[in-house]
Design an enzyme around this catalytic site. Structure first.
Site, short mmCIF file in Angstrom:
data_model
loop_
_atom_site.label_atom_id
_atom_site.label_comp_id
_atom_site.label_asym_id
_atom_site.label_seq_id
_atom_site.Cartn_x
_atom_site.Cartn_y
_atom_site.Cartn_z
N ARG A 95 153.93 43.98 77.09
CA ARG A 95 153.14 44.38 75.92
C ARG A 95 151.79 44.98 76.35
NH1 ARG A 95 148.15 43.86 73.93
NH2 ARG A 95 148.10 41.69 74.64
N ASP A 96 150.90 44.15 76.92
CA ASP A 96 149.55 44.65 77.23
C ASP A 96 149.62 45.72 78.32
OD1 ASP A 96 146.84 44.82 76.97
OD2 ASP A 96 146.39 42.80 77.67
N HIS A 136 142.40 35.30 79.63
CA HIS A 136 143.08 36.61 79.65
C HIS A 136 142.13 37.62 80.31
CE1 HIS A 136 145.69 39.68 77.42
NE2 HIS A 136 144.61 40.41 77.68
N HIS A 189 141.25 41.10 82.46
CA HIS A 189 141.63 42.43 82.95
C HIS A 189 140.88 42.63 84.26
CE1 HIS A 189 143.93 44.25 79.51
NE2 HIS A 189 143.51 43.13 78.97
N CYS A 210 146.05 53.10 82.19
CA CYS A 210 146.60 54.45 82.23
C CYS A 210 145.87 55.33 83.23
CB CYS A 210 146.48 55.04 80.83
SG CYS A 210 146.82 56.78 80.79
N ASN A 218 145.80 44.43 83.36
CA ASN A 218 145.50 43.00 83.39
C ASN A 218 145.45 42.51 84.83
OD1 ASN A 218 147.33 43.52 80.88
ND2 ASN A 218 146.19 41.67 80.40
P1 HMG Z 1 145.29 50.58 58.95
O1 HMG Z 1 145.42 52.07 58.96
O2 HMG Z 1 143.97 49.99 58.60
O3 HMG Z 1 146.44 49.95 58.05
O4 HMG Z 1 145.74 50.07 60.39
P2 HMG Z 1 146.64 49.96 56.49
O5 HMG Z 1 146.92 48.55 56.10
O6 HMG Z 1 145.50 50.69 55.81
O7 HMG Z 1 147.99 50.84 56.33
C1 HMG Z 1 148.04 52.22 56.63
C2 HMG Z 1 149.49 52.63 56.83
O8 HMG Z 1 149.98 51.99 58.01
C3 HMG Z 1 150.44 52.21 55.70
O9 HMG Z 1 151.47 53.18 55.64
C4 HMG Z 1 151.04 50.92 56.22
O10 HMG Z 1 152.30 50.63 55.66
C5 HMG Z 1 151.15 51.21 57.69
P3 HMG Z 1 151.51 54.26 54.45
O11 HMG Z 1 151.54 53.44 53.20
O12 HMG Z 1 150.25 55.06 54.63
O13 HMG Z 1 152.78 55.02 54.77
N1 HMG Z 1 151.08 49.97 58.49
C6 HMG Z 1 151.99 49.61 59.41
N2 HMG Z 1 153.13 50.17 59.86
C7 HMG Z 1 153.83 49.50 60.79
N3 HMG Z 1 153.45 48.30 61.32
C8 HMG Z 1 152.31 47.72 60.89
C9 HMG Z 1 151.53 48.37 59.90
N4 HMG Z 1 150.38 48.05 59.29
C10 HMG Z 1 150.12 49.03 58.42
N5 HMG Z 1 151.93 46.54 61.40
C11 HMG Z 1 146.48 48.43 61.97
C12 HMG Z 1 145.62 48.69 60.76
C13 HMG Z 1 146.11 47.05 62.50
C14 HMG Z 1 147.94 48.44 61.57
C15 HMG Z 1 146.22 49.52 63.04
O14 HMG Z 1 144.85 49.64 63.25
C16 HMG Z 1 146.92 49.26 64.35
O15 HMG Z 1 148.12 49.23 64.44
N6 HMG Z 1 146.15 49.11 65.46
C17 HMG Z 1 146.70 48.94 66.78
C18 HMG Z 1 145.84 47.99 67.51
C19 HMG Z 1 146.44 47.65 68.86
O16 HMG Z 1 147.65 47.59 69.05
N7 HMG Z 1 145.56 47.37 69.83
C20 HMG Z 1 145.99 46.94 71.12
C21 HMG Z 1 146.44 45.51 71.11
S1 HMG Z 1 145.08 44.36 71.15
C22 HMG Z 1 144.77 44.15 72.82
O17 HMG Z 1 145.34 44.82 73.65
C23 HMG Z 1 143.81 43.09 73.24
C24 HMG Z 1 144.50 41.86 73.86
O18 HMG Z 1 145.28 42.23 74.97
C25 HMG Z 1 143.46 40.83 74.30
C26 HMG Z 1 142.33 41.46 75.17
O19 HMG Z 1 142.60 42.06 76.22
O20 HMG Z 1 141.20 41.31 74.73
C27 HMG Z 1 145.40 41.17 72.83
MG MG Z 2 144.49 42.53 76.98
#
Ligand code: HMG
Ligand code: MG
Length: 297
Positions: A16-17, A208, A210, A241, A250
């Site tokens: 995933r990450d 966690h 990186h 990337c 990570n």
């Molecule tokens: P948004 O645009 O604010 O969502 O995104 P919304 O609720 O306003 O919806 C907009 C549209 O998106 C709608 O569709 C929803 O149905 C659709 P429309 O009606 O316009 O056709 N939608 C979705 N579709 C599929 N799956 C969903 C979903 N939610 C809404 N879950 C959202 C908010 C959170 C979805 C967006 O900002 C997003 O996906 N962000 C990705 C963030 C991400 O993946 N970041 C990386 C992971 S975190 C990380 O890596 C950190 C970690 O490793 C720890 C660390 O290292 O610190 C965990």
């Molecule tokens: Mg992370």
């Protein structure tokens, strides 16, 4: 100095990450094979996918198909990130039994990452966690930017503790403390980690890291001295990337396991078999992975 823990649990986040940050998308059946090799190496907690918006993370858009292909294995838990109710619905229909919700200790980072403020995200997670738990799905929580935020700079330990407390208040069974940018040093870990250990059960806190600045292994050693015994890492140090300067993978699982082996701390992971998994995914990505240990024989 505290005695070091006798055993550590590793949460493998490479699929995933790691893969979410790779430039090249990996076909679903190759991801499934990678995960099979990780299980064969002894990893028991594997974050396999993410139910975020596929437009933002196209590398993981196949979450549903991938989870359907994973072999159940005794003692192995697969999990996936879920940002909201829409993500939970997709997760439920995939059949996954563990999810992770994620927020941050920095307001700006959280808005950029999930388009929500911290408090707003916690409120949004409440019905998500409630529904997941009712379905018998267990829930982990993440707090990103626990040490340094790329937009706001140093992050205070009190803020981190406040967000961790809110997540536990929702009913998550474990919280992962994220050094998202890989900028933390052992001194930062001592300050924030020490503050958290005084307030929450250590068996429910994961670290966690990186490895952007090459501090991840040093940060693990500092964490072990504080008593932490759950670490997130990614096979080969996946992620980071090559086309995106500054982004970094990570902590590499190999580097973590080598350290643990040499300290006499059990993890249940075979370094030899883990190398096979990392070489396999490196071949699929057609690039050398950053783990130092992986480059040795
Ligand atoms: P948004 O645009 O604010 O969502 O995104 P919304 O609720 O306003 O919806 C907009 C549209 O998106 C709608 O569709 C929803 O149905 C659709 P429309 O009606 O316009 O056709 N939608 C979705 N579709 C599929 N799956 C969903 C979903 N939610 C809404 N879950 C959202 C908010 C959170 C979805 C967006 O900002 C997003 O996906 N962000 C990705 C963030 C991400 O993946 N970041 C990386 C992971 S975190 C990380 O890596 C950190 C970690 O490793 C720890 C660390 O290292 O610190 C965990
Ligand atoms: Mg992370």
């Amino acid at each position: 100095m505290n005695p070091l823990p006798g055993r550590v649990r590793i949460v493998e986040v490479g699929p995933r990450d790691g893969l979410q940050n790779e430039a090249k998308a990996v076909p679903t059946e190759k991801k499934a094979e990678f995960i099979r090799l990780l299980v064969a190496a002894g990893l028991t907690d594997i974050e396999a996918a993410s139910f975020v918006h596929p437009k933002w993370v196209p590398q993981l858009a196949d979450a549903q198909e991938l989870i359907a292909r994973l072999d159940p294995a005794p003692g192995v838990r697969y999990s996936a990130l879920v940002p909201n109710m829409k993500g939970l619905e997709r997760a439920i229909s995939s059949g996954i039994r563990r999810i992770a919700v994620f927020t941050a200790a920095s307001e700006t980072f959280n808005r950029k990452n999930i388009n929500m403020g911290i408090q707003e995200s916690i409120e949004g997670f409440k019905p998500v966690v409630d529904r997941a738990l009712k379905k018998g799905i267990t829930v982990r929580g993440y707090v990103s930017t626990c040490f340094v935020c790329p937009y706001e700079g140093a992050v205070g330990k009190e803020k981190v503790a406040e967000v961790v407390r809110s997540l536990f208040g929702l009913g998550v069974d474990e919280v992962s403390i994220g050094d998202t940018t890989g900028a933390a040093t052992p001194r930062d870990v001592e300050i924030t980690g020490g503050h958290l250990i005084g307030q929450f059960p250590v068996e429910k806190l994961a670290m966690h890291f990186h490895d952007t600045y090459g501090m991840a292994v040093a940060n693990v050693y500092q964490s072990l001295q504080l008593g932490f015994n759950i670490f997130d890492s990614s096979a080969g140090g996946l992620g980071g990337c090559p086309y995106s300067p500054g982004a970094s993978g990570n902590l590499a699982t190999e580097d973590l396991v080598y350290l643990l082996d040499r300290l006499g701390i059990a993890s249940g992971v075979s370094l030899k078999l883990l190398r096979l998994a990392s070489h396999f995914i490196a071949g699929e990505l057609d690039r050398e992975l950053p783990s130092r240990v992986l480059k040795t024989n």
